[in-house]
Design an enzyme around this catalytic site. Structure first.
Site, PDB file in Angstrom:
ATOM      1  N   TYR A 174      25.721  74.572  67.140  1.00 13.32           N
ATOM      2  CA  TYR A 174      26.193  73.909  66.989  1.00 13.32           C
ATOM      3  C   TYR A 174      28.127  73.547  66.471  1.00 13.32           C
ATOM      4  CZ  TYR A 174      27.124  68.966  64.033  1.00 13.32           C
ATOM      5  OH  TYR A 174      27.531  67.746  64.006  1.00 13.32           O
ATOM      6  N   LYS A 178      31.119  72.198  69.014  1.00 10.92           N
ATOM      7  CA  LYS A 178      31.941  70.940  68.499  1.00 10.92           C
ATOM      8  C   LYS A 178      33.451  71.087  69.313  1.00 10.92           C
ATOM      9  CE  LYS A 178      29.272  67.701  67.234  1.00 10.92           C
ATOM     10  NZ  LYS A 178      29.248  66.589  67.723  1.00 10.92           N
TER      11      LYS A 178
END
Ligand code: NAP
Length: 266
Positions: A174, A178
């Site tokens: 993640y 991101k």
């Protein structure tokens, strides 16, 4: 002496114009959470809002109806597409163009987590998260890029995360996806400079949505302790920034990653 203020009657009679009237905005992953909040906020300010969803059809229709049925001028329109699937996104783009013409604002919000420590992370965990956050953003931006490059005051708003800067135990996939949005956004901002179109990232801290409610209470308590404001964000606190970035007034902000995280020192 009494000063006399003269105003032209015609100016007084003009209805207040909503800042996003006449603007078409597409929000990915808008069936719940931050995406829903952004879609509603844009609608409250007069926009025509395309409410994208993958599987939560009933929720997306409810979001769209709530925008159309509100007192504001905005209207909501649900459109299904899995952002990871290029054919789906192309079909969404065709349907949107047929009905609404070019879009003015793209909010790449859809995102998922698949948390586990790197030692236990499979290639599938890695790719699933990249597919939605990063490749989904590519697919949607690609499908609407010609619109965004040519409309007046086009806006690309990518929803990243505090985790993209901070990293986090159990979120290597993640965090990498991101933070990938930072470089993507900055590059687009430079390529679009001079067209009047901007590209920016919002990096929310922990925000009260289903994504965060899924975290066990004890871990949530620990997370709150590390936030100077000692609380998670409300969805509206992220959505109001997205609304500002969507307006013409934000035109001198581009290539930025804007933190909305309760004061976390990064
Ligand atoms: P959420 O409540 O889990 O909602 C995710 C949304 O994304 C849903 O509407 C879901 O639609 C949609 N979605 C997922 N996969 C999709 C796909 N392949 N194609 C199209 N739509 C898809 O998440 P959230 O908390 O609102 O998070 C929204 C964004 O903010 C994400 O990018 C997240 O990483 C970011 N963010 C969240 C937080 C937080 O604390 N909540 C903090 C920082 C950043 P369906 O239900 O139809 O699948």
């Amino acid at each position: 002496m009494n000063a006399t203020i003269t105003t032209k009657p015609t100016e007084l009679e003009l209805p207040p114009r909503q800042p996003l009237s006449g603007r078409t905005c597409l929000v990915t992953g808008a069936s719940r959470g931050i995406g829903r909040g952004i879609a509603r906020e844009l609608g409250r300010h007069g926009a025509t809002v395309i409410v994208n969803y993958r599987s939560s059809e009933g929720d997306a229709h409810a979001v769209a109806d709530s925008i159309t049925d509100s007192d504001a001028d905005g209207t909501g329109h649900p459109v299904q597409a899995d952002v990871t699937d290029r054919a789906d996104v192309e079909a969404m783009s065709d349907a949107v163009h047929d009905e609404f013409g070019p879009i003015d604002v793209l909010v790449n919000n859809a995102g998922i987590t698949a948390d586990c420590t790197f030692a236990n992370m499979t290639a599938e965990d890695w790719h699933r998260v990249f597919d939605v956050s990063l490749h989904g953003t590519f697919n949607c931006t690609k499908a609407f890029y010609d619109d965004l490059e040519t409309v007046d005051h086009g806006r690309i708003i990518n929803i990243s995360s505090v985790i993209g800067k901070q990293g986090n135990v159990g979120q290597a996939n993640y965090a990498a996806a991101k933070s990938g949005l930072f470089g993507f956004t900055r590059s687009l901002a430079l390529e679009l400079a001079g067209t009047g179109t901007t590209a920016n990232c919002i990096a929310p801290g922990f925000t009260r949505t289903e994504m965060v409610e899924a975290i066990p209470d004890k871990i949530q308590d620990g997370l709150r302790e590390d936030i100077p404001l000692e609380r998670f964000a409300a969805v509206d606190e992220i959505a109001s920034l997205a609304r500002y970035l969507a307006t013409e007034q934000s035109g001198y902000i581009t290539g930025e990653v804007i933190d909305v995280n309760g004061g976390i020192d990064l």
